[in-house]
Design a protein around this motif. Structure first.
Motif, PDB file in Angstrom:
ATOM      1  N   TYR A 128       0.853  -1.190   0.000  1.00 49.84           N
ATOM      2  CA  TYR A 128       0.000   0.000   0.000  1.00 49.84           C
ATOM      3  C   TYR A 128       0.892   1.244   0.000  1.00 49.84           C
ATOM      4  O   TYR A 128       1.595   1.501   0.987  1.00 49.84           O
ATOM      5  CB  TYR A 128      -0.882   0.033   1.245  1.00 49.84           C
ATOM      6  CG  TYR A 128      -2.127  -0.825   1.185  1.00 49.84           C
ATOM      7  CD1 TYR A 128      -3.072  -0.659   0.167  1.00 49.84           C
ATOM      8  CD2 TYR A 128      -2.383  -1.780   2.165  1.00 49.84           C
ATOM      9  CE1 TYR A 128      -4.223  -1.438   0.142  1.00 49.84           C
ATOM     10  CE2 TYR A 128      -3.529  -2.557   2.142  1.00 49.84           C
ATOM     11  CZ  TYR A 128      -4.439  -2.380   1.122  1.00 49.84           C
ATOM     12  OH  TYR A 128      -5.582  -3.144   1.086  1.00 49.84           O
ATOM     13  N   PRO A 129       0.880   2.042  -1.055  1.00 47.13           N
ATOM     14  CA  PRO A 129       1.665   3.281  -1.039  1.00 47.13           C
ATOM     15  C   PRO A 129       0.969   4.354  -0.198  1.00 47.13           C
ATOM     16  O   PRO A 129      -0.195   4.206   0.178  1.00 47.13           O
ATOM     17  CB  PRO A 129       1.700   3.673  -2.514  1.00 47.13           C
ATOM     18  CG  PRO A 129       0.439   3.109  -3.085  1.00 47.13           C
ATOM     19  CD  PRO A 129       0.172   1.838  -2.324  1.00 47.13           C
ATOM     20  N   GLU A 130       1.675   5.391   0.112  1.00 48.61           N
ATOM     21  CA  GLU A 130       1.087   6.550   0.777  1.00 48.61           C
ATOM     22  C   GLU A 130      -0.036   7.089  -0.104  1.00 48.61           C
ATOM     23  O   GLU A 130       0.127   7.289  -1.308  1.00 48.61           O
ATOM     24  CB  GLU A 130       2.156   7.620   0.986  1.00 48.61           C
ATOM     25  CG  GLU A 130       1.617   8.968   1.442  1.00 48.61           C
ATOM     26  CD  GLU A 130       0.966   8.926   2.807  1.00 48.61           C
ATOM     27  OE1 GLU A 130      -0.189   9.414   2.919  1.00 48.61           O
ATOM     28  OE2 GLU A 130       1.595   8.410   3.752  1.00 48.61           O
ATOM     29  N   ASN A 131      -1.213   7.360   0.508  1.00 49.05           N
ATOM     30  CA  ASN A 131      -2.349   7.852  -0.279  1.00 49.05           C
ATOM     31  C   ASN A 131      -2.948   9.120   0.313  1.00 49.05           C
ATOM     32  O   ASN A 131      -4.078   9.492  -0.007  1.00 49.05           O
ATOM     33  CB  ASN A 131      -3.424   6.760  -0.391  1.00 49.05           C
ATOM     34  CG  ASN A 131      -3.938   6.327   0.975  1.00 49.05           C
ATOM     35  OD1 ASN A 131      -3.479   6.822   2.011  1.00 49.05           O
ATOM     36  ND2 ASN A 131      -4.905   5.413   0.988  1.00 49.05           N
ATOM     37  N   GLN A 172       4.991  16.134   5.502  1.00 47.43           N
ATOM     38  CA  GLN A 172       6.443  15.918   5.458  1.00 47.43           C
ATOM     39  C   GLN A 172       6.840  14.453   5.558  1.00 47.43           C
ATOM     40  O   GLN A 172       7.976  14.097   5.251  1.00 47.43           O
ATOM     41  CB  GLN A 172       7.114  16.696   6.608  1.00 47.43           C
ATOM     42  CG  GLN A 172       6.869  18.202   6.545  1.00 47.43           C
ATOM     43  CD  GLN A 172       7.523  18.913   7.708  1.00 47.43           C
ATOM     44  OE1 GLN A 172       8.742  18.820   7.895  1.00 47.43           O
ATOM     45  NE2 GLN A 172       6.738  19.647   8.482  1.00 47.43           N
ATOM     46  N   ILE A 173       5.925  13.627   5.988  1.00 46.45           N
ATOM     47  CA  ILE A 173       6.232  12.193   6.144  1.00 46.45           C
ATOM     48  C   ILE A 173       5.236  11.367   5.330  1.00 46.45           C
ATOM     49  O   ILE A 173       4.028  11.522   5.463  1.00 46.45           O
ATOM     50  CB  ILE A 173       6.176  11.768   7.620  1.00 46.45           C
ATOM     51  CG1 ILE A 173       7.265  12.478   8.441  1.00 46.45           C
ATOM     52  CG2 ILE A 173       6.342  10.249   7.755  1.00 46.45           C
ATOM     53  CD1 ILE A 173       7.253  12.134   9.920  1.00 46.45           C
ATOM     54  N   ALA A 174       5.778  10.515   4.477  1.00 44.69           N
ATOM     55  CA  ALA A 174       4.971   9.543   3.734  1.00 44.69           C
ATOM     56  C   ALA A 174       5.202   8.160   4.353  1.00 44.69           C
ATOM     57  O   ALA A 174       6.312   7.845   4.766  1.00 44.69           O
ATOM     58  CB  ALA A 174       5.360   9.541   2.263  1.00 44.69           C
ATOM     59  N   ILE A 175       4.140   7.383   4.414  1.00 46.99           N
ATOM     60  CA  ILE A 175       4.238   6.049   5.034  1.00 46.99           C
ATOM     61  C   ILE A 175       3.712   5.004   4.053  1.00 46.99           C
ATOM     62  O   ILE A 175       2.550   5.057   3.636  1.00 46.99           O
ATOM     63  CB  ILE A 175       3.438   5.974   6.348  1.00 46.99           C
ATOM     64  CG1 ILE A 175       3.875   7.078   7.318  1.00 46.99           C
ATOM     65  CG2 ILE A 175       3.620   4.605   6.993  1.00 46.99           C
ATOM     66  CD1 ILE A 175       3.069   7.144   8.591  1.00 46.99           C
ATOM     67  N   GLY A 176       4.568   4.072   3.702  1.00 49.11           N
ATOM     68  CA  GLY A 176       4.178   2.967   2.822  1.00 49.11           C
ATOM     69  C   GLY A 176       4.127   1.660   3.597  1.00 49.11           C
ATOM     70  O   GLY A 176       4.927   1.433   4.512  1.00 49.11           O
ATOM     71  N   ARG A 177       3.181   0.792   3.223  1.00 46.86           N
ATOM     72  CA  ARG A 177       2.976  -0.451   3.964  1.00 46.86           C
ATOM     73  C   ARG A 177       3.330  -1.663   3.095  1.00 46.86           C
ATOM     74  O   ARG A 177       2.756  -1.851   2.026  1.00 46.86           O
ATOM     75  CB  ARG A 177       1.514  -0.582   4.387  1.00 46.86           C
ATOM     76  CG  ARG A 177       1.071   0.390   5.441  1.00 46.86           C
ATOM     77  CD  ARG A 177      -0.448   0.367   5.569  1.00 46.86           C
ATOM     78  NE  ARG A 177      -1.092   1.273   4.614  1.00 46.86           N
ATOM     79  CZ  ARG A 177      -2.407   1.321   4.407  1.00 46.86           C
ATOM     80  NH1 ARG A 177      -3.204   0.507   5.072  1.00 46.86           N
ATOM     81  NH2 ARG A 177      -2.907   2.183   3.549  1.00 46.86           N
ATOM     82  N   VAL A 178       4.252  -2.475   3.569  1.00 42.89           N
ATOM     83  CA  VAL A 178       4.579  -3.737   2.901  1.00 42.89           C
ATOM     84  C   VAL A 178       3.616  -4.789   3.451  1.00 42.89           C
ATOM     85  O   VAL A 178       3.742  -5.225   4.585  1.00 42.89           O
ATOM     86  CB  VAL A 178       6.039  -4.147   3.152  1.00 42.89           C
ATOM     87  CG1 VAL A 178       6.341  -5.459   2.419  1.00 42.89           C
ATOM     88  CG2 VAL A 178       6.995  -3.051   2.689  1.00 42.89           C
ATOM     89  N   GLU A 179       2.646  -5.177   2.653  1.00 46.14           N
ATOM     90  CA  GLU A 179       1.644  -6.153   3.080  1.00 46.14           C
ATOM     91  C   GLU A 179       2.144  -7.588   2.920  1.00 46.14           C
ATOM     92  O   GLU A 179       1.842  -8.448   3.733  1.00 46.14           O
ATOM     93  CB  GLU A 179       0.357  -5.965   2.270  1.00 46.14           C
ATOM     94  CG  GLU A 179      -0.310  -4.615   2.460  1.00 46.14           C
ATOM     95  CD  GLU A 179      -1.066  -4.526   3.775  1.00 46.14           C
ATOM     96  OE1 GLU A 179      -2.075  -5.243   3.937  1.00 46.14           O
ATOM     97  OE2 GLU A 179      -0.644  -3.737   4.643  1.00 46.14           O
ATOM     98  N   GLN A 180       2.891  -7.809   1.859  1.00 47.56           N
ATOM     99  CA  GLN A 180       3.459  -9.135   1.612  1.00 47.56           C
ATOM    100  C   GLN A 180       4.975  -9.025   1.694  1.00 47.56           C
ATOM    101  O   GLN A 180       5.609  -8.413   0.842  1.00 47.56           O
ATOM    102  CB  GLN A 180       3.034  -9.655   0.243  1.00 47.56           C
ATOM    103  CG  GLN A 180       3.655 -11.002  -0.125  1.00 47.56           C
ATOM    104  CD  GLN A 180       3.181 -11.499  -1.461  1.00 47.56           C
ATOM    105  OE1 GLN A 180       2.050 -11.971  -1.602  1.00 47.56           O
ATOM    106  NE2 GLN A 180       4.032 -11.408  -2.468  1.00 47.56           N
ATOM    107  N   LEU A 181       5.543  -9.602   2.710  1.00 46.18           N
ATOM    108  CA  LEU A 181       6.988  -9.533   2.892  1.00 46.18           C
ATOM    109  C   LEU A 181       7.713 -10.557   2.034  1.00 46.18           C
ATOM    110  O   LEU A 181       8.780 -10.281   1.485  1.00 46.18           O
ATOM    111  CB  LEU A 181       7.317  -9.746   4.374  1.00 46.18           C
ATOM    112  CG  LEU A 181       6.933  -8.572   5.277  1.00 46.18           C
ATOM    113  CD1 LEU A 181       6.686  -9.032   6.700  1.00 46.18           C
ATOM    114  CD2 LEU A 181       8.017  -7.501   5.240  1.00 46.18           C
TER     115      LEU A 181
END
Length: 1012
Positions: free
Chosen positions: A873-876, A912-921
Motif C-alpha cells: 500500500y503506497p502513501e495515499n 512531510q512524512i509519507a508512510i508505505g505499507r509492505v503487506e506481503q513480505l
C-alpha cells in the motif's frame, strides 16, 4: 424368583463377607514382595480394581443365567439378594472330588435351606478365577517375547507373584482338581470345567508364549471380551499349509531385498530392516485383512528404518526406481532439490492379489525427525475420509510405524494419539506397528524410558497392545489379523509391538559393539527369521529344500534384472516420489495468470447479513447480540472489520464449492472474542448454530473446530489435511503467535521446505496473532523473523520487471509471509489461496488491537469484482500529492502503521512524512517498493517496526531495500527506527513498554536532515 441388587451394594457385601474372609487368614499378604516398576502404570493391586471388576462380571453373568457361574457363587448371590448379613451369605456345597473330571452339583435344597457351603471350596474357586484374571491382566509380563532371550521387554526380570500357584495356597495335589470356568474366559472351548493344571497350561499357552496381550486396562467390557475370545478360544491360531508357504515367500522377499542392497552398496546408508524382517509380512497381512473387510485406501507414515523395503515389497514401487536413488550421478530432471532415499514417499494404486480388489497405498514423505510425520498422516487420512463421505472410516485407514525409542520418547506421539477419539480429528482407528529393536541408536531402553513398555502411551486411549516375538511369523500374522478386525469392529487404535532386534548398528556403517557388546555377540549368532522359519516348514514337510531355494533364486533374479534396468536410466524424477498427487488439478489452468479475487456485491451483502442474524427461536448471549447488531450496521454501511472481512472470505468460498476448515485453540469464538463462528444456545446444552453453514442450499461445508491444547500435532494434522484436496482452504490459527514455537518442527521440516524436498504443494494457512501491546514476552511476537529467514527469495537479486513479475515471484517462492493492515487485503489473501493456479503455504501475522480499531476497516468497494490482493500500500494522503516536499519516507508492515499515522497527525507532519505499507513480505515486492522510493526523491528512507532490532522484518528487508536502492543508483541510506536489540521478545514491564513506544515514535517522527 430372581432378586436384583445394585452392583455397588453387591460389591460391598462381597468384599466384606467373602473376600475379606478368604484373605484375612493370610498374615503374610502385606509383607509379600510386589512387582516393582519404573512407574506404576502397569501395576494393578490385587483385590482392588481388578477384583471389583471381576465380581461385577460374575454378578452380571449370574443375573443373566445363574447356571453360568459356579454353584458357590449362585448360592452367595441368592443369599446376598435375600439380605443375608456379611459372613452368612454363602452355603457349604459338597466337596469336589479330585479324581473326577465332573463337577459335583450342589443340591438345590441345600441353597434353599441355607445349608453351609465349604468355605475352602468358595475360596479355591475364587482363587482359580483370580488366577485366570491375573493371566489376562499380567500374563504378558512373562511372555517369551525377546528373540535374543537376553532382555525382559517390560524391563523387569521378576515374575508377578499373582501368576504363581503358590500365591493362592494351592498344593501340588490341587493341580488335578476340577474347577468350573467362569464366564469371563474362553479357554475351555466347549468344556465348562477343567483341572487346574490344564487351566494353567492353557492360560500360559495364550498369554505367555510368543504373544503378550495387554488389554485388561480397557474400560469397556464388550471390547475386552472380544479380545479374550480372539486369543483364548482353543486352536484359534491355525494356518493352512498354503498360508504358511505365503508367509515364507514374503519373508524371502523382505530378507533377500536387504541382502541384495547390502551386496551392491555395502558402504551406503539405507537403514535396513535386518532383525525385524517380519515387518513386511505384518504390513501385508494388515492390508490383506483390511482390504477383505472393505478398506481400499491406506495412508502410511513411518521412520527411515525399513522404508526402502516397505516401498519395494508392500507398495510395490518398481525396484529400478529405488535402485536409481543409489546413483548419486543421476540428477533430477524436474523441479525440487530432492531428499535422501530413505525419506521419500509415494502414492500407488494396485490390485491386491489376496482379495482381487484395487487398493491405493500412500507412504507420506518424512524428515529425520522421528514421529513428526504421525499427525500429518492422520490429517491426510481424515481429509480423504471426509471428501469420500467415509464417515465411519470403513474405506480409508491410516497405519503408523514407529521405533521403540521414539514411540516412548517423542511427545508428538502422545499429542497425536490424544486426537484419536476427538470428533473433528478421529480417523476411526489407526493401527500402530512398533519395530521394537530394543535399543535407540546406542541407548539402552533401561535408561531411555520410565515406563515398563515402549508402548505404554497407548494405554491412555484404551488401545489394546499386542506384544509379539518377531521371530515367530505365524504369531505376528495372527496378531495382525486380529488388529485389522479390531479396527474395523470398534473404530479405535491398536498397537502391534514387534519385538525384534537390529542386526547392524544405527546405520549399516555404524559399530554397535562400542556400546552394546553383549547384545551384539548374541546377534552375531542369531539365525535370521527366514532361516528359522524355512527350516521349520521343511522339517514339517510343508515345503522342500528345493522349493525354498527356487523361491529365493526367483526373487534374487528379479532384483538383478532391476539392477540392470536401473543402469540404463539417465535421469530421475522427483515427481515419481510424490505422496499426494492431485490428478487434473494443474490441467487447463493458465500458470501465469494473476487471479481476480473480488466477488459480487450481492454475495458480500448476503454473507454479511447471514452472519449478522441469529436464527429464530435460538437464545444467544446478550453480548453476542451486540456484536451481531454491530455487524449488521457495518453491512448496511458497506464496511467490514476484521472478523466480518474473514467471514465474507469464507462465505464467498463455500458458495463456490470450496471447503473451508479452520482449527486451533479456541478458534470457534476466537482468542480475542471477535470471530463467533459458532453460536451457543444459552439454555440447551450442545445446541449450536454455525451461520456460515446456512448460506446457500448447495454450498460447501465450513468446518470450524476447537482443537486440543496441542500445536505440534494439530498443525501437522492440518498440513496433512491440506495435502489431500487442493480445492480446500485449510487454516490453523495459534492462540497467540508465539505458540507456533511448539510446532516449529512441522513449520521447518514440512511447510517451508516440503515443495523443494518432495515436490509436494500445500495451500495451508497459518494465522499467528502478533503485535506489541504491553502483554509481555510471550504474547507479543509471532516470531516473524523466523519465517522470513526460511524464505527462499534472494535478497541481492532484483527479478526482471514486466507484466509477469508478481506471478513469477509467486511461482518461485516457497511460501507467502504477510502482515496485513486491512480486512480487505486479508479477504483477498484468503481467496487468492484458492484462485492461484498452484498452491503455496501462507503465513499471516494476524492483528489483535486492529480487530476493533475503527480505522482498520474496509469498504465493500475494496472487495467487489475487479479488486485484487495488494502486495504493497503506497502513501495515499496529502504527502503523496506533494512528493517533492516530503522529507521522510517510512516503510513498515502491520499494525505499527496506524500508530505512526496517528503520531504523524499529532505532530502535524502529514505533509512531510509519507508512510508505505509492505503487506506481503515474502516474496518481497521489489517493484512496488522501487516505485515508492522513486516517488520521493528528496526524502530520507526509514524502516519502522515495533519489534526489537534483532527480530521482526528488519534483517530481511534491509538487504532487499538496499538491492532496490542499488537498482536505481540511489545514494540514500536506509535508516532503522524501532526497538533496540533484546534477548526477550518484549518487556514484561508496562512502564518500560510505554518508554520504548515513545522512543519509537520519536525516532520515526524525526524529519531533521540526515547527517552521514
Amino acid at each position: 424368583m430372581m432378586y436384583r441388587l445394585s452392583v455397588r451394594t453387591l460389591l460391598s457385601r462381597a468384599r466384606t463377607s467373602c473376600l475379606s474372609r478368604a484373605y484375612s487368614s493370610r498374615p503374610d499378604d502385606t509383607s509379600r514382595q510386589a512387582k516393582t516398576y519404573a512407574t506404576q502404570a502397569a501395576a494393578e493391586p490385587f483385590l482392588s480394581g481388578s477384583s471389583s471388576a471381576y465380581l461385577e462380571d460374575m454378578y452380571v453373568a449370574w443375573q443373566k443365567d445363574p447356571d453360568s457361574v459356579h454353584k458357590s457363587w449362585d448360592s452367595f448371590f441368592r443369599q446376598t439378594a435375600r439380605g443375608a448379613p456379611p459372613g452368612q451369605a454363602y452355603v457349604r456345597p459338597p466337596s469336589l472330588s479330585s479324581a473326577s473330571l465332573t463337577v459335583a452339583p450342589i443340591p438345590t435344597h441345600a441353597v434353599a435351606q441355607g445349608a453351609p457351603v465349604d468355605e475352602k471350596t468358595i475360596e479355591d474357586h475364587l482363587s482359580v478365577q483370580s488366577i485366570i484374571r491375573s493371566y489376562q491382566i499380567r500374563g504378558h509380563h512373562i511372555a517369551d517375547l525377546d528373540p535374543l532371550k537376553i532382555n525382559q521387554v517390560d524391563l523387569n526380570a521378576n515374575s508377578p507373584p499373582d501368576l504363581l500357584v503358590s500365591h493362592y495356597k494351592f498344593e501340588e495335589q490341587d493341580l488335578d482338581r476340577v474347577f468350573r470356568l467362569p464366564a469371563t474366559t474362553y479357554i475351555g472351548g466347549n468344556e465348562a470345567a477343567l483341572p487346574l493344571r490344564e487351566i494353567i497350561r492353557r492360560l500360559e499357552e495364550v498369554y505367555c508364549r510368543h504373544i503378550g496381550v495387554e488389554f485388561m486396562f480397557i474400560n469397556n467390557l464388550e471390547q475386552t471380551d472380544w479380545i479374550r475370545k480372539k486369543f483364548e478360544t482353543p486352536r484359534i491360531m491355525q494356518f493352512s499349509n498354503e498360508e504358511k508357504r505365503l508367509f515364507l515367500a514374503r519373508l524371502i522377499r523382505s530378507t533377500r531385498f536387504e541382502e541384495f542392497l547390502a551386496r551392491k552398496w555395502s558402504s551406503e546408508k539405507r537403514f535396513g530392516l535386518e532383525g525385524c524382517e517380519v515387518l513386511i509380512s505384518s504390513m501385508k497381512t494388515l492390508i490383506d485383512s483390511s482390504s477383505a473387510l472393505g478398506v481400499d485406501s491406506f495412508v502410511i507414515g513411518m521412520p527411515h528404518r525399513g522404508r526402502l523395503n516397505v516401498l519395494a515389497n508392500v507398495c510395490r514401487k518398481p525396484l529400478e526406481k529405488i535402485i536409481c536413488q543409489f546413483d548419486s550421478k543421476l540428477e533430477a530432471s524436474d523441479e525440487g532439490s530432492g531428499d535422501v532415499k530413505y525419506h521419500l514417499g509415494m502414492s500407488h494404486e494396485r490390485l491386491n492379489r489376496m482379495t482381487n480388489k484395487n487398493i491405493k497405498i500412500a507412504v507420506v514423505a518424512n524428515p529425520s525427525h522421528l514421529e513428526a510425520v504421525d499427525p500429518v498422516v492422520q490429517g491426510k487420512t481424515r481429509a480423504e475420509q471426509f471428501y469420500r463421505g467415509d464417515t465411519d472410516g470403513k474405506k480409508v485407514m491410516s497405519m503408523l510405524l514407529h521405533g521403540d525409542a521414539a514411540y516412548a520418547g517423542q511427545g508428538v506421539v502422545y499429542e497425536t494419539m490424544h486426537l484419536s477419539d476427538l470428533p473433528a480429528y478421529t480417523t476411526h482407528g489407526t493401527i500402530h506397528i512398533v519395530a521394537n529393536n530394543q535399543i535407540g541408536f546406542t541407548t539402552d531402553p533401561r535408561v531411555a524410558r520410565s515406563s515398563p513398555y515402549c508402548t505404554d502411551v497407548a494405554r491412555v486411549v484404551n488401545a489394546p497392545i499386542f506384544h509379539v516375538n518377531a521371530d515367530d511369523p505365524e504369531a505376528v500374522v495372527y496378531v495382525c489379523k486380529v488388529a485389522a478386525e479390531w479396527r474395523q469392529t470398534f473404530g479405535k487404535d491398536c498397537v502391534i509391538d514387534l519385538v525384534g532386534y537390529r542386526r547392524f548398528g544405527h546405520n549399516e556403517i555404524d559399530e554397535p559393539m562400542f556400546t552394546q557388546p553383549l547384545m551384539y555377540k548374541k546377534v552375531a549368532k542369531q539365525p535370521t527369521v527366514l532361516a528359522q522359519y524355512a527350516q521349520t516348514l521343511i522339517k514339517d514337510g510343508i515345503v522342500t529344500q528345493q522349493e525354498y531355494e527356487e523361491e529365493v533364486a526367483k526373487y534374487d533374479k528379479i532384483c538383478e534384472e532391476a539392477y540392470v534396468a536401473a543402469k540404463k536410466e539417465t535421469a530421475v524424477k522427483n515427481t515419481d516420489w510424490l505422496d499426494s498427487p492431485w490428478p487434473g488439478f494443474f490441467e487447463g489452468r493458465d500458470p501465469m495468470k494473476i487471479p481476480s479475487t473480488g466477488c459480487s456485491e450481492d454475495v458480500l451483502r448476503h454473507v454479511g447479513q447471514s452472519v449478522s442474524t441469529p436464527p429464530d427461536n435460538f437464545v444467544i448471549h446478550g453480548g453476542l447480540k451486540r456484536v451481531l447488531r454491530g455487524r449488521e450496521d457495518m453491512v448496511k454501511n458497506r464496511m467490514a472489520d476484521w472478523a466480518l472481512g474473514e467471514a465474507l472470505a469464507f462465505g464467498s468460498l463455500v458458495k463456490e464449492g470450496v471447503h473451508v476448515r479452520l482449527s486451533g485453540q479456541d478458534v470457534e469464538r476466537g482468542t480475542f472474542s471477535h470471530r463467533h463462528s459458532v453460536y451457543h444456545h444459552q439454555n440447551i446444552d450442545k445446541s449450536m448454530y454455525v451461520p456460515l453453514n446456512h448460506l446457500y442450499p448447495d454450498q460447501a461445508t465450513y468446518t470450524v473446530v476447537n482443537s486440543s491444547l496441542s500445536e505440534f500435532a494439530v498443525l501437522g494434522f492440518e498440513l496433512g489435511y491440506s495435502m489431500t484436496n487442493p480445492n480446500a482452504l485449510v487454516i490453523w490459527e495459534a492462540q497467540f503467535g508465539d505458540f507456533s514455537n511448539n510446532a516449529q518442527c512441522i513449520i521447518d521440516q514440512f511447510i517451508s521446505s516440503g515443495q523443494a524436498k518432495w515436490v509436494r504443494q500445500s495451500g495451508i494457512v497459518l494465522l499467528l496473532p502478533h503485535g506489541y501491546e504491553g502483554m509481555g514476552p510471550e504474547h507479543s511476537s509471532a516470531r516473524l523473523e523466523r519465517f522470513l529467514q526460511m524464505s527462499n527469495d534472494d535478497p541481492d537479486y532484483f527479478p526482471p520487471e514486466g507484466p509477469n513479475f508478481e506471478i513469477q515471484q509467486s511461482h518461485e517462492t516457497n511460501w507467502f509471509v504477510c502482515n496485513f493492515t486491512t480486512p480487505a487485503n486479508f479477504f483477498h489473501a484468503m481467496r487468492r489461496q484458492i484462485a492461484l493456479p498452484f498452491r503455496k503455504p501462507l503465513v499471516v501475522m494476524t492483528p489483535k488491537s486492529l480487530l476493533r480499531l475503527p480505522e482498520a476497516r474496509s469498504s465493500f468497494d475494496e472487495m467487489v469484482e475487479g479488486t485484487h490482493f495488494q502486495r504493497f500500500y503506497p502513501e495515499n494522503g496529502i504527502a503523496a500529492s506533494n512528493a517533492d516536499t516530503v522529507k521522510k519516507l517510512i516503510l513498515c508492515t502491520g499494525k505499527v502503521y496506524y500508530e505512526l499515522v496517528k503520531e504523524r497527525e499529532k505532530k502535524n507532519l502529514v505533509e512531510q512524512i509519507a508512510i508505505g505499507r509492505v503487506e506481503q513480505l515474502t516474496p518481497f515486492p521489489f517493484d512496488l517498493v522501487k516505485a515508492e522510493i522513486l516517488k520521493y526523491p528528496r526524502a530520507r528512507l526509514c524502516w519502522a517496526q515495533e519489534e526489537h532490532k534483532n527480530m521482526g522484518a528488519w534483517f530481511y528487508v534491509e538487504p532487499r531495500i538496499n538491492t532496490v536502492l542499488k537498482k536505481i543508483n540511489s545514494s540514500v541510506d536506509l535508516e532503522y527506527a524501532g526497538r533496540c536489540a533484546s534477548a526477550a521478545a518484549a518487556t514484561g514491564n508496562k512502564h518500560m513498554h510505554m518508554m520504548e513506544l515513545a522512543q519509537l515514535y520519536s525516532d520515526n517522527m524525526d524529519v531533521s536532515p540526515h547527517l552521514n
